[in-house]
Design a protein around this motif. Structure first.
Motif, short mmCIF file in Angstrom:
data_model
loop_
_atom_site.label_atom_id
_atom_site.label_comp_id
_atom_site.label_asym_id
_atom_site.label_seq_id
_atom_site.Cartn_x
_atom_site.Cartn_y
_atom_site.Cartn_z
N ALA A 258 0.82 -1.21 0.00
CA ALA A 258 0.00 0.00 0.00
C ALA A 258 0.85 1.26 0.00
CB ALA A 258 -0.92 -0.01 1.22
N SER A 259 2.08 1.16 0.51
CA SER A 259 2.96 2.33 0.61
C SER A 259 3.58 2.74 -0.73
CB SER A 259 4.09 2.05 1.60
OG SER A 259 4.85 0.92 1.19
N CYS A 260 3.45 1.88 -1.76
CA CYS A 260 4.08 2.18 -3.05
C CYS A 260 3.19 3.10 -3.88
CB CYS A 260 4.34 0.89 -3.84
SG CYS A 260 5.81 0.01 -3.32
N PRO A 261 3.68 4.31 -4.21
CA PRO A 261 2.88 5.19 -5.07
C PRO A 261 2.79 4.64 -6.48
CG PRO A 261 5.08 6.08 -4.75
CD PRO A 261 4.99 4.89 -3.86
N LYS A 262 1.68 4.87 -7.13
CA LYS A 262 1.48 4.41 -8.50
C LYS A 262 1.60 5.58 -9.45
CE LYS A 262 -1.31 0.37 -7.33
NZ LYS A 262 -2.57 -0.39 -7.57
N ASP A 263 2.84 6.09 -9.56
CA ASP A 263 3.13 7.21 -10.43
C ASP A 263 4.03 6.75 -11.57
OD1 ASP A 263 1.75 8.97 -8.72
OD2 ASP A 263 3.54 9.16 -7.44
N LYS A 264 3.80 7.31 -12.75
CA LYS A 264 4.64 6.99 -13.90
C LYS A 264 6.10 7.28 -13.56
CE LYS A 264 3.05 8.08 -17.90
NZ LYS A 264 2.65 8.83 -19.13
N CYS A 266 10.55 6.55 -14.65
CA CYS A 266 11.57 6.21 -15.64
C CYS A 266 12.48 5.17 -14.99
CB CYS A 266 12.36 7.45 -16.03
SG CYS A 266 13.47 7.20 -17.43
N VAL A 267 12.57 3.98 -15.58
CA VAL A 267 13.32 2.89 -14.97
C VAL A 267 14.43 2.42 -15.91
CG1 VAL A 267 11.24 2.16 -13.73
CG2 VAL A 267 11.87 1.01 -15.84
N THR A 268 15.52 1.97 -15.30
CA THR A 268 16.65 1.45 -16.07
C THR A 268 17.07 0.12 -15.48
OG1 THR A 268 17.41 3.72 -16.48
CG2 THR A 268 18.97 1.93 -16.94
N TYR A 269 17.07 -0.91 -16.29
CA TYR A 269 17.46 -2.25 -15.86
C TYR A 269 18.97 -2.34 -15.80
CZ TYR A 269 18.04 -7.36 -16.07
OH TYR A 269 18.42 -8.66 -15.84
N GLU A 299 1.35 1.48 -12.31
CA GLU A 299 1.28 0.16 -11.69
C GLU A 299 2.58 -0.61 -11.86
OE1 GLU A 299 -2.28 -2.71 -11.22
OE2 GLU A 299 -1.29 -3.30 -13.08
N MET A 300 3.18 -0.54 -13.04
CA MET A 300 4.46 -1.22 -13.24
C MET A 300 5.54 -0.61 -12.35
SD MET A 300 6.46 -3.46 -14.46
CE MET A 300 5.67 -4.30 -15.83
N ALA A 301 5.53 0.71 -12.20
CA ALA A 301 6.50 1.36 -11.32
C ALA A 301 6.34 0.87 -9.89
CB ALA A 301 6.32 2.88 -11.38
N ALA A 302 5.10 0.72 -9.42
CA ALA A 302 4.86 0.23 -8.07
C ALA A 302 5.31 -1.22 -7.92
CB ALA A 302 3.37 0.36 -7.73
N ILE A 303 5.08 -2.03 -8.95
CA ILE A 303 5.52 -3.42 -8.91
C ILE A 303 7.03 -3.51 -8.78
CG2 ILE A 303 5.79 -5.50 -10.35
CD1 ILE A 303 2.95 -4.96 -11.39
N LEU A 304 7.74 -2.75 -9.60
CA LEU A 304 9.20 -2.81 -9.57
C LEU A 304 9.76 -2.28 -8.26
CD1 LEU A 304 10.08 -1.71 -13.22
CD2 LEU A 304 9.95 -4.04 -12.29
N SER A 314 17.09 0.91 -11.54
CA SER A 314 17.15 2.29 -11.08
C SER A 314 15.81 2.92 -11.43
CB SER A 314 18.30 3.04 -11.78
OG SER A 314 18.19 4.43 -11.54
N ILE A 315 15.12 3.47 -10.43
CA ILE A 315 13.76 3.96 -10.62
C ILE A 315 13.68 5.42 -10.19
CG2 ILE A 315 11.33 3.58 -10.04
CD1 ILE A 315 12.07 0.68 -9.33
N LYS A 316 13.25 6.28 -11.11
CA LYS A 316 13.16 7.71 -10.82
C LYS A 316 11.82 8.25 -11.33
CE LYS A 316 18.15 8.31 -11.36
NZ LYS A 316 19.22 9.04 -12.10
N PRO A 317 11.26 9.25 -10.63
CA PRO A 317 10.02 9.86 -11.11
C PRO A 317 10.19 10.39 -12.52
CG PRO A 317 10.50 10.57 -8.87
CD PRO A 317 11.72 9.84 -9.35
N ALA A 318 9.21 10.16 -13.37
CA ALA A 318 9.33 10.52 -14.78
C ALA A 318 9.52 12.02 -14.98
CB ALA A 318 8.09 10.04 -15.54
N GLY A 319 8.97 12.85 -14.10
CA GLY A 319 9.06 14.29 -14.28
C GLY A 319 10.36 14.90 -13.85
#
Length: 350
Positions: A258-264, A266-269, A299-304, A314-319
């Motif tokens: 529940a603590s994971c925000p579902k915001d778009k 930018c991710v890098t594998y 949703e994918m951002a929250a999953i990762l 590496s996960i960063k807010p898209a904006g």
């Protein structure tokens, strides 16, 4: 209980080896296997492998040290393979309602412990119902991953199975499973046919109902990994089935914290997952190349971020970063999954 008893009779007494199956519903390969997985499968005891009836092989990525539950583990083939992949610090539990299958699986625990060079077993097998995991002593928030291989369709209560799976998964945990699905709701003549049920057709869920049930239970929307049409080749059973069509499909469901925000984002594998150094195909919508920044939906951002995959990205807010490469598939993801599924059935895309 009537369905349970029919299935136990079918897989405990009628079917003694893979060749005894009337149809090929449950031996359809899902996708090519990496060499390191084939190498482990090749050393699983022959008696265990000969009683394997699954539709494809369900092996998610990033397994080291994970605790895994196999729903409907049968003779234990997948459990033994996974016990090697998770390592001594990981653990695999198999549960099956058929006593004959459990007896085969339990017979080779020490054999595989020695084969893999472990100091103690990291696998166990329990007899029980996948709709009632608590009766087998499985506690809340106990597992990182749940797998199931062509078994949920054999259950008379699919929602109960998913509710129990959700309960025993840890936050961020995943249910990764193959099963047989129908192109619509099946009529009673098919749903009550004992052989068709035992052969994984009678209990096949309409694939759209899976999405409804997953949402009701609390899972993320099902993410389609693979889909392949499986024709009915037996002439007698084909008369009963008629024009209804079936697919062997692999889906992945996540228990997003529940603590994971579902915001778009930018991710890098980073290429750190074993066997997937250069590329990780997560589902039909997302394939991640090492070092390539990709925009993903909320949703994918929250999953990762909330799962075991967090350390591989590496996960960063898209904006807050420069525009990512590639097209954002977030607005097309459901359409693409639908077209992949319908394409497997040989249907038109709309």
């Amino acid at each position: 209980m009537g369905i349970h008893e029919d299935v136990k009779d079918y897989y405990g007494r009628r079917v003694q080896k893979t060749e005894d199956l009337v149809l090929n519903m449950c031996v359809t390969p899902a996708q090519p296997l990496p060499k390191y997985i084939r190498d482990v499968l090749n050393v699983v005891h022959e008696e265990v492998s000969s009683k394997y009836y699954g539709c494809g092989l369900v092996i998610p990525e990033c397994l080291e040290n994970c605790w895994i539950l196999d729903l409907g583990s049968g003779s234990g083939r997948d459990c033994y393979m996974l016990s090697k992949l998770v390592g001594e610090q990981g653990h695999v539990t198999g549960i099956d309602m058929t006593q004959e299958q459990i007896q085969v699986a339990q017979k080779f625990i020490e054999y595989h412990t020695q084969l893999f060079g472990f100091s103690k077993p990291n696998v166990e097998f329990l007899q029980g119902y996948i709709e009632k995991l608590s009766d087998a002593g499985l506690k809340d928030n106990s597992f990182d991953i749940i797998i199931s291989n062509c078994v949920i369709n054999l259950s008379p209560d699919k929602k109960a199975v998913l509710k129990e799976a959700y309960r025993v998964l840890k936050d961020g945990g995943e249910m990764y499973f193959s099963d047989v699905y129908a192109d619509c709701i099946l009529p009673e003549a098919i749903r009550t046919h004992k052989v068709l049920w035992g052969e994984c057709l009678g209990g096949a869920l309409w694939w759209k109902d899976l999405f409804r049930i997953a949402e009701e239970v609390g899972f993320s929307a099902p993410r389609l990994a693979t889909a392949k049409r499986i024709p009915v080749t037996n002439a007698e059973l084909k008369k009963v089935v008629g024009d209804f069509q079936f697919v062997s499909a692999t889906y992945r469901l996540f228990k997003i914290p529940a603590s994971c925000p579902k915001d778009k984002c930018c991710v890098t594998y980073n290429g750190s997952i074993r066997g997937f150094k250069e590329k990780l195909k997560f589902d039909v919508n997302y394939t991640f190349n090492e070092g390539e920044a990709v925009t993903v939906d909320g949703e994918m951002a929250a999953i990762l971020q909330g799962s075991r995959f967090a350390r591989a990205f590496s996960i960063k807010p898209a904006g807050k970063v420069a525009p990512c490469s590639g097209e954002d598939p977030s607005t097309k993801s459901k359409v693409k999954a639908d077209e992949t599924y319908r394409g497997a059935l040989g249907l038109c895309p709309h």
